[in-house]
Design a protein around this motif. Structure first.
Motif, PDB file in Angstrom:
ATOM      1  N   GLY A  97       0.790  -1.228   0.000  1.00 23.01           N
ATOM      2  CA  GLY A  97       0.000   0.000   0.000  1.00 23.01           C
ATOM      3  C   GLY A  97       0.818   1.272   0.000  1.00 23.01           C
ATOM      4  O   GLY A  97       0.593   2.171  -0.813  1.00 23.01           O
ATOM      5  N   TYR A  98       1.784   1.347   0.896  1.00 15.81           N
ATOM      6  CA  TYR A  98       2.582   2.572   1.037  1.00 15.81           C
ATOM      7  C   TYR A  98       3.332   2.940  -0.248  1.00 15.81           C
ATOM      8  O   TYR A  98       3.288   4.087  -0.693  1.00 15.81           O
ATOM      9  CB  TYR A  98       3.531   2.415   2.229  1.00 15.81           C
ATOM     10  CG  TYR A  98       4.381   3.626   2.523  1.00 15.81           C
ATOM     11  CD1 TYR A  98       3.800   4.890   2.672  1.00 15.81           C
ATOM     12  CD2 TYR A  98       5.762   3.521   2.675  1.00 15.81           C
ATOM     13  CE1 TYR A  98       4.579   6.004   2.945  1.00 15.81           C
ATOM     14  CE2 TYR A  98       6.546   4.626   2.959  1.00 15.81           C
ATOM     15  CZ  TYR A  98       5.945   5.870   3.086  1.00 15.81           C
ATOM     16  OH  TYR A  98       6.724   6.975   3.362  1.00 15.81           O
ATOM     17  N   LYS A 100       2.460   1.998  -3.138  1.00 15.11           N
ATOM     18  CA  LYS A 100       1.451   1.952  -4.211  1.00 15.11           C
ATOM     19  C   LYS A 100       1.807   0.944  -5.303  1.00 15.11           C
ATOM     20  O   LYS A 100       1.709   1.230  -6.500  1.00 15.11           O
ATOM     21  CB  LYS A 100       1.253   3.342  -4.838  1.00 15.11           C
ATOM     22  CG  LYS A 100       0.823   4.428  -3.853  1.00 15.11           C
ATOM     23  CD  LYS A 100       0.646   5.762  -4.554  1.00 15.11           C
ATOM     24  CE  LYS A 100       0.162   6.834  -3.592  1.00 15.11           C
ATOM     25  NZ  LYS A 100       1.130   7.141  -2.533  1.00 15.11           N
ATOM     26  N   ASN A 102       1.690  -2.481  -7.678  1.00 15.98           N
ATOM     27  CA  ASN A 102       0.630  -3.075  -8.495  1.00 15.98           C
ATOM     28  C   ASN A 102       0.392  -4.547  -8.130  1.00 15.98           C
ATOM     29  O   ASN A 102       0.554  -5.448  -8.956  1.00 15.98           O
ATOM     30  CB  ASN A 102       1.010  -2.939  -9.975  1.00 15.98           C
ATOM     31  CG  ASN A 102      -0.167  -3.170 -10.887  1.00 15.98           C
ATOM     32  OD1 ASN A 102      -1.318  -2.917 -10.535  1.00 15.98           O
ATOM     33  ND2 ASN A 102       0.114  -3.676 -12.085  1.00 15.98           N
ATOM     34  N   GLY A 135      -5.474   4.180  -0.867  1.00 10.62           N
ATOM     35  CA  GLY A 135      -5.293   3.764  -2.252  1.00 10.62           C
ATOM     36  C   GLY A 135      -5.710   2.341  -2.570  1.00 10.62           C
ATOM     37  O   GLY A 135      -5.655   1.926  -3.736  1.00 10.62           O
ATOM     38  N   MET A 136      -6.110   1.564  -1.572  1.00 11.88           N
ATOM     39  CA  MET A 136      -6.508   0.178  -1.811  1.00 11.88           C
ATOM     40  C   MET A 136      -7.923   0.104  -2.378  1.00 11.88           C
ATOM     41  O   MET A 136      -8.863   0.662  -1.810  1.00 11.88           O
ATOM     42  CB  MET A 136      -6.445  -0.629  -0.506  1.00 11.88           C
ATOM     43  CG  MET A 136      -6.854  -2.089  -0.654  1.00 11.88           C
ATOM     44  SD  MET A 136      -5.697  -3.079  -1.620  1.00 11.88           S
ATOM     45  CE  MET A 136      -4.319  -3.242  -0.463  1.00 11.88           C
ATOM     46  N   GLY A 159      -2.363  -0.374  -9.544  1.00 12.58           N
ATOM     47  CA  GLY A 159      -2.357  -0.140  -8.109  1.00 12.58           C
ATOM     48  C   GLY A 159      -2.882  -1.342  -7.347  1.00 12.58           C
ATOM     49  O   GLY A 159      -3.355  -2.319  -7.934  1.00 12.58           O
TER      50      GLY A 159
END
Length: 312
Positions: A97-98, A100, A102, A135-136, A159
């Motif tokens: 996550g941090y 970002k 794929n 962003g998840m 992502g």
């Protein structure tokens, strides 16, 4: 009348990965010693050189997936929801996550429909956990058609994506030519003017049946399928609230932090409306046949119908 076709969305996951594997050589599948259960074994049989069994080491698997993504591969890391969202939360947060990256996470055996595996394996918190990661994308498909479409959409999305799949075979309700899957866009399955049922996952088909029971009582219920919980289709939710004035959310997940909470967050800010959350209360699950558990926890058509009638 012919019986409704039922398929477990974990089966859809394995089949969709295999289909995608034929088209994209950069697709790699990781599993944590559960390929037979998560159905990634189908992909392994077709593309053994692109399937990595990481053993019972889910945290390490997420790190490997992050590394593969950093080299340009598109890894699908697969295991039970309890081990993905639960055990490997820190690695997903910090390593995927941090930065970002794929990485796509295929989390099977979610919710109480895991059945006899019992409370330790029945993950009713995964949507809440994954929603908090910036962003998840969080997807919870309702049937085979939607699950396959979700896997394809996840591959195309740049992502991190968390996909939730079930063990129990569920009715196929989206097998029609005009079905279209789009990340972040809900689908109105039935129009109605008196109130709205917003459902996700296996509860979508049960909500449609509950709407039929309500119709017999003269209650015209709108039914919305929210397959993407994050980003939520806020416009569709607000529209339903304004037009029907009453919202019920239904999910095979804790009522804390899941679809119901996402809907409440949206409506509190944009269109204050009374919302009743139907799901797993503040409790653990228990061991038992999946269908019986769904009935006991009030997540089948009868249970949904009764809770709505009581609330109204």
């Amino acid at each position: 009348m012919s019986e409704v076709k039922k398929i477990a969305t974990r089966e859809s996951y394995g089949n969709a990965l295999t289909e995608l594997g034929a088209k994209h050589e950069n697709l790699v599948v990781l599993d944590a010693d559960l390929a037979a259960a998560t159905k990634t074994g189908v992909f392994k049989k077709a593309y053994p050189e692109r399937h990595i069994d990481c053993g019972i080491a889910e945290c390490n698997m997420m790190g490997i997936a992050a590394g593969l993504a950093a080299t340009g591969k598109v890894p699908f890391a697969s295991t039970f929801a309890m081990f993905a969202a639960g055990r490997a939360f820190e690695q997903i947060r910090n390593s995927i996550g941090y930065p970002k990256l794929n990485v796509k996470i295929g989390a099977t055996h979610a919710g109480i429909s895991v059945g006899e595996d019992g409370a330790t394996h029945q993950c009713n918190e995964d949507i809440a956990l994954m929603r908090t990661i910036p962003g998840m994308v969080v997807i919870n498909p309702a049937d085979d058609v939607e699950a396959r479409a979700a896997v394809y959409a996840a591959y195309e999305h740049e992502g991190p994506v968390y996909m939730r799949f079930g063990r129990l075979a569920v009715p196929v309700i989206n097998d029609h030519p005009d079905y279209k899957f789009e990340i972040g866009k809900g689908i109105t399955l039935k129009d109605g003017k008196d109130m709205t049922i917003i459902a996700t996952g296996l509860c979508v088909s049960e909500s449609l049946e509950a709407a039929k029971l309500l119709a017999a009582d003269g209650i015209d219920a709108r039914v919305i399928n929210i397959h993407t919980i994050k980003p939520l289709d806020e416009a569709l939710v607000v529209k339903a609230a304004k037009e029907t004035g009453r919202i019920f959310t239904v999910e095979e997940h804790s009522i804390i932090g899941g679809l119901g909470s996402a809907v409440c967050d949206t409506l509190a800010a944009q269109a204050p409306t009374k919302v009743t959350k139907i799901g797993v209360e503040d409790t653990y699950g228990e061991s038992g046949p999946a269908v019986e558990l769904i009935h006991k926890y009030g997540l089948d058509a009868e249970g949904i119908y009764k809770k709505i009638k009581e609330s109204l």
